[in-house]
Motif scaffolding. Sequence first.
Motif, PDB file in Angstrom:
ATOM      1  N   SER A  74       0.910  -1.251   0.159  1.00 43.80           N
ATOM      2  CA  SER A  74       0.471  -0.134   0.331  1.00 43.80           C
ATOM      3  C   SER A  74       0.758   1.279  -0.180  1.00 43.80           C
ATOM      4  O   SER A  74       1.693   1.310  -0.200  1.00 43.80           O
ATOM      5  N   GLN A  75       0.001   2.659  -0.400  1.00 44.10           N
ATOM      6  CA  GLN A  75       0.964   3.362   0.244  1.00 44.10           C
ATOM      7  C   GLN A  75       0.313   4.759   0.136  1.00 44.10           C
ATOM      8  O   GLN A  75      -1.255   4.826   0.588  1.00 44.10           O
ATOM      9  N   GLY A  76       1.045   5.855   1.092  1.00 44.52           N
ATOM     10  CA  GLY A  76       0.451   6.739   1.822  1.00 44.52           C
ATOM     11  C   GLY A  76       1.217   7.999   1.932  1.00 44.52           C
ATOM     12  O   GLY A  76       1.972   8.004   2.019  1.00 44.52           O
ATOM     13  N   SER A  77      -0.052   8.659   2.923  1.00 46.60           N
ATOM     14  CA  SER A  77       1.183  10.190   3.612  1.00 46.60           C
ATOM     15  C   SER A  77       1.162  10.332   4.859  1.00 46.60           C
ATOM     16  O   SER A  77       0.116   9.664   5.201  1.00 46.60           O
ATOM     17  N   VAL A  78       2.595  10.493   6.101  1.00 49.40           N
ATOM     18  CA  VAL A  78       2.291  10.954   6.526  1.00 49.40           C
ATOM     19  C   VAL A  78       1.653  11.787   7.179  1.00 49.40           C
ATOM     20  O   VAL A  78       2.260  12.955   6.731  1.00 49.40           O
ATOM     21  N   VAL A  79       0.867  11.344   8.719  1.00 51.32           N
ATOM     22  CA  VAL A  79      -0.039  12.768   8.824  1.00 51.32           C
ATOM     23  C   VAL A  79       0.004  13.109  10.289  1.00 51.32           C
ATOM     24  O   VAL A  79       0.381  11.666  10.863  1.00 51.32           O
ATOM     25  N   PRO A  80       0.047  14.157  11.225  1.00 52.11           N
ATOM     26  CA  PRO A  80       0.389  14.055  12.259  1.00 52.11           C
ATOM     27  C   PRO A  80      -0.902  13.883  13.080  1.00 52.11           C
ATOM     28  O   PRO A  80      -2.682  13.417  12.931  1.00 52.11           O
ATOM     29  N   THR A 226       0.095  27.285  14.526  1.00 49.39           N
ATOM     30  CA  THR A 226      -0.081  25.953  14.462  1.00 49.39           C
ATOM     31  C   THR A 226       0.763  24.700  14.590  1.00 49.39           C
ATOM     32  O   THR A 226       1.602  25.151  14.684  1.00 49.39           O
ATOM     33  N   THR A 227       0.085  23.875  15.744  1.00 49.97           N
ATOM     34  CA  THR A 227       0.920  22.947  16.194  1.00 49.97           C
ATOM     35  C   THR A 227       0.426  21.592  15.887  1.00 49.97           C
ATOM     36  O   THR A 227      -0.527  21.804  15.516  1.00 49.97           O
ATOM     37  N   PHE A 228       1.823  20.304  16.239  1.00 47.21           N
ATOM     38  CA  PHE A 228       1.176  19.100  15.642  1.00 47.21           C
ATOM     39  C   PHE A 228       1.968  18.374  16.241  1.00 47.21           C
ATOM     40  O   PHE A 228       2.811  18.351  16.918  1.00 47.21           O
ATOM     41  N   ALA A 229       1.298  17.258  17.326  1.00 48.75           N
ATOM     42  CA  ALA A 229       2.327  16.192  17.738  1.00 48.75           C
ATOM     43  C   ALA A 229       3.062  15.620  17.297  1.00 48.75           C
ATOM     44  O   ALA A 229       2.892  14.727  16.216  1.00 48.75           O
ATOM     45  N   VAL A 230       4.509  15.316  17.737  1.00 51.34           N
ATOM     46  CA  VAL A 230       5.168  14.602  17.437  1.00 51.34           C
ATOM     47  C   VAL A 230       5.574  13.346  18.639  1.00 51.34           C
ATOM     48  O   VAL A 230       6.757  12.520  17.656  1.00 51.34           O
ATOM     49  N   ASP A 231       4.463  12.832  19.159  1.00 48.83           N
ATOM     50  CA  ASP A 231       4.866  11.477  19.677  1.00 48.83           C
ATOM     51  C   ASP A 231       4.334  10.102  18.937  1.00 48.83           C
ATOM     52  O   ASP A 231       5.205   8.980  19.118  1.00 48.83           O
ATOM     53  N   TYR A 232       3.562  10.136  17.774  1.00 47.21           N
ATOM     54  CA  TYR A 232       3.588   9.096  17.251  1.00 47.21           C
ATOM     55  C   TYR A 232       2.843  10.040  15.926  1.00 47.21           C
ATOM     56  O   TYR A 232       2.095  11.433  15.881  1.00 47.21           O
ATOM     57  N   VAL A 296      -4.979   2.480   9.488  1.00 47.08           N
ATOM     58  CA  VAL A 296      -4.654   3.168   9.991  1.00 47.08           C
ATOM     59  C   VAL A 296      -2.938   2.783  10.495  1.00 47.08           C
ATOM     60  O   VAL A 296      -3.188   1.941  11.415  1.00 47.08           O
ATOM     61  N   ALA A 297      -1.825   3.024   9.694  1.00 47.29           N
ATOM     62  CA  ALA A 297      -0.359   2.745  10.855  1.00 47.29           C
ATOM     63  C   ALA A 297       0.119   3.895  11.240  1.00 47.29           C
ATOM     64  O   ALA A 297       0.016   5.031  11.383  1.00 47.29           O
ATOM     65  N   GLN A 298       0.377   3.385  12.889  1.00 51.40           N
ATOM     66  CA  GLN A 298       1.178   4.559  13.335  1.00 51.40           C
ATOM     67  C   GLN A 298       2.099   4.115  13.415  1.00 51.40           C
ATOM     68  O   GLN A 298       3.327   2.954  13.799  1.00 51.40           O
ATOM     69  N   LEU A 299       3.281   5.463  13.558  1.00 52.29           N
ATOM     70  CA  LEU A 299       4.725   5.559  13.254  1.00 52.29           C
ATOM     71  C   LEU A 299       5.384   6.128  14.666  1.00 52.29           C
ATOM     72  O   LEU A 299       4.792   7.890  15.070  1.00 52.29           O
ATOM     73  N   ASP A 300       5.498   5.999  15.681  1.00 50.75           N
ATOM     74  CA  ASP A 300       6.473   6.562  16.962  1.00 50.75           C
ATOM     75  C   ASP A 300       7.263   7.161  16.664  1.00 50.75           C
ATOM     76  O   ASP A 300       7.992   7.051  15.988  1.00 50.75           O
ATOM     77  N   ASP A 301       7.789   8.370  17.307  1.00 48.91           N
ATOM     78  CA  ASP A 301       8.241   9.724  17.185  1.00 48.91           C
ATOM     79  C   ASP A 301       9.076   9.724  16.488  1.00 48.91           C
ATOM     80  O   ASP A 301      10.060   9.137  15.928  1.00 48.91           O
ATOM     81  N   ARG A 315       9.532  12.535   8.502  1.00 46.34           N
ATOM     82  CA  ARG A 315       8.992  14.183   8.634  1.00 46.34           C
ATOM     83  C   ARG A 315       7.222  14.162   7.604  1.00 46.34           C
ATOM     84  O   ARG A 315       7.039  13.019   6.832  1.00 46.34           O
ATOM     85  N   VAL A 316       6.834  14.711   8.355  1.00 46.96           N
ATOM     86  CA  VAL A 316       5.058  14.730   7.750  1.00 46.96           C
ATOM     87  C   VAL A 316       5.344  15.379   6.342  1.00 46.96           C
ATOM     88  O   VAL A 316       5.497  15.989   6.151  1.00 46.96           O
ATOM     89  N   GLY A 317       3.727  14.586   5.862  1.00 44.18           N
ATOM     90  CA  GLY A 317       4.413  14.811   4.658  1.00 44.18           C
ATOM     91  C   GLY A 317       4.644  14.482   3.849  1.00 44.18           C
ATOM     92  O   GLY A 317       4.150  14.661   2.354  1.00 44.18           O
ATOM     93  N   THR A 318       5.664  13.692   3.674  1.00 42.46           N
ATOM     94  CA  THR A 318       6.125  12.591   3.110  1.00 42.46           C
ATOM     95  C   THR A 318       4.892  11.632   2.731  1.00 42.46           C
ATOM     96  O   THR A 318       4.192  10.651   3.607  1.00 42.46           O
TER      97      THR A 318
END
Length: 423
Positions: A74-80, A226-232, A296-301, A315-318
């Motif tokens: 599959s494929q997709g974009s990294v989002v916060p 505007t902020t976004f979380a970076v824990d995952y 939905v896949a979770q990617l930590d830190d 990075r977010v958006g990749t």
Amino acid sequence: MNFTSTQVRDSSTRRMVPLRYVLTPIAIISVAILILILATVLAPKPAKKDQVFKAPLVEVMPLEYQDITFRIASQGSVVPRTETRLVSEVSGLITQVAEHFLVGGFFRKGEVLLSIDDISYKVALQQARSRLETAEASLIEEQARVEQAEDEWLLTGKSLKDAPVMALRIPNLKKAKAELAAARANVAEAEVKLARTKIVAPYDAMLKAKKVDIGQYVTTGSELATTFAVDYAEVRLPVKQKDIEFLNLPRINQGAGQGLSVELYYQLAGKTYRWPGVITRYEGVVDSASRVHYVVAQLDDPYNVLDADSRDEIRVGTFVKASIQGRQISGVVAIPRSALHGADQVYLAGDDNALSMQKINILRSDLDYVYTRDKLDTGLRLVLTNLDAAVEGMALRIFGEENERLARDESAVSPAQNSQASF
């Protein structure tokens, strides 16, 4: 008259050609033809050889049934996982901003991003506390008057149950208590407003957009950043309908994704970057336009700022590709795509090296292989070589066996040659 006859005789003499000039070329050509015929007849004829059909040489592999764990692509974009627009809940002049209050700046949870002038809110808090103290004093005074009224009523010799509410000052006491509660609420509100002059990070966050800066006056509701979380981070992955049956997806009421692993990766400048992740949930809805499911896949830190280990950040958006762990299925044969002919036909070679053409039911396919659970005879071997004119039952020469046969033939001839050389 005589002169004329002489001219005619001379003319006739000039036109006559000797017969030898005509017969000599004819004789030469005739002799040449005769010699050519004799050479053709007397020439030795080539020995006739029996026409031998040479079977095509093919490469084969054994059919092996095994347990295969499928990987779903599959494929997709990294989002916060969380993105927040910070707005001001108070009005005032921005008096201070953090040093890294910039796009891309990182903030720990509770860290101050910027400060708004708080003098008026400190004054309001002090006033609220003063009103609270006044209300507390009024309540104490009213409680004393109630006690005095009760004593005076008891002097009449009657029970307090028979006393009217005004005689015991009950309404005055309730009013004093209500004023005290309102004063306490005013203090709490003033404290909250004062605290909101400090804009803090609601979680471990990165600044995505900056809307204000020091010295700017903001009002209630003004957007600050505007902020976004970076824990995952999360990646929303589409899965085709035909691939869903190969995934152990949870039901909607079962919560998390049961530890279903996924590998995320992308290539840049010839290098492949990879990150492990986990499928945390299944959205449970089929897209009406594309007819695909979403997990939905979770990617930590993702930015590697919490643990600070040696792995790369993502990075977010990749845009990334994903390989999702599927179910393990037993009794499966993996057939190289190059050995598939048409939509579903394979060539097999038996012990007698005869070609057998057979159709199969394809369970699943990917870029390199097709998979089937059909019960094929394990004594047969899969033909890997493409045949231009394949016919059922045609003879084949097997690549490895042909080399062995030639080696045996050479070993059989060599002793005879050695014996002749000795003789």
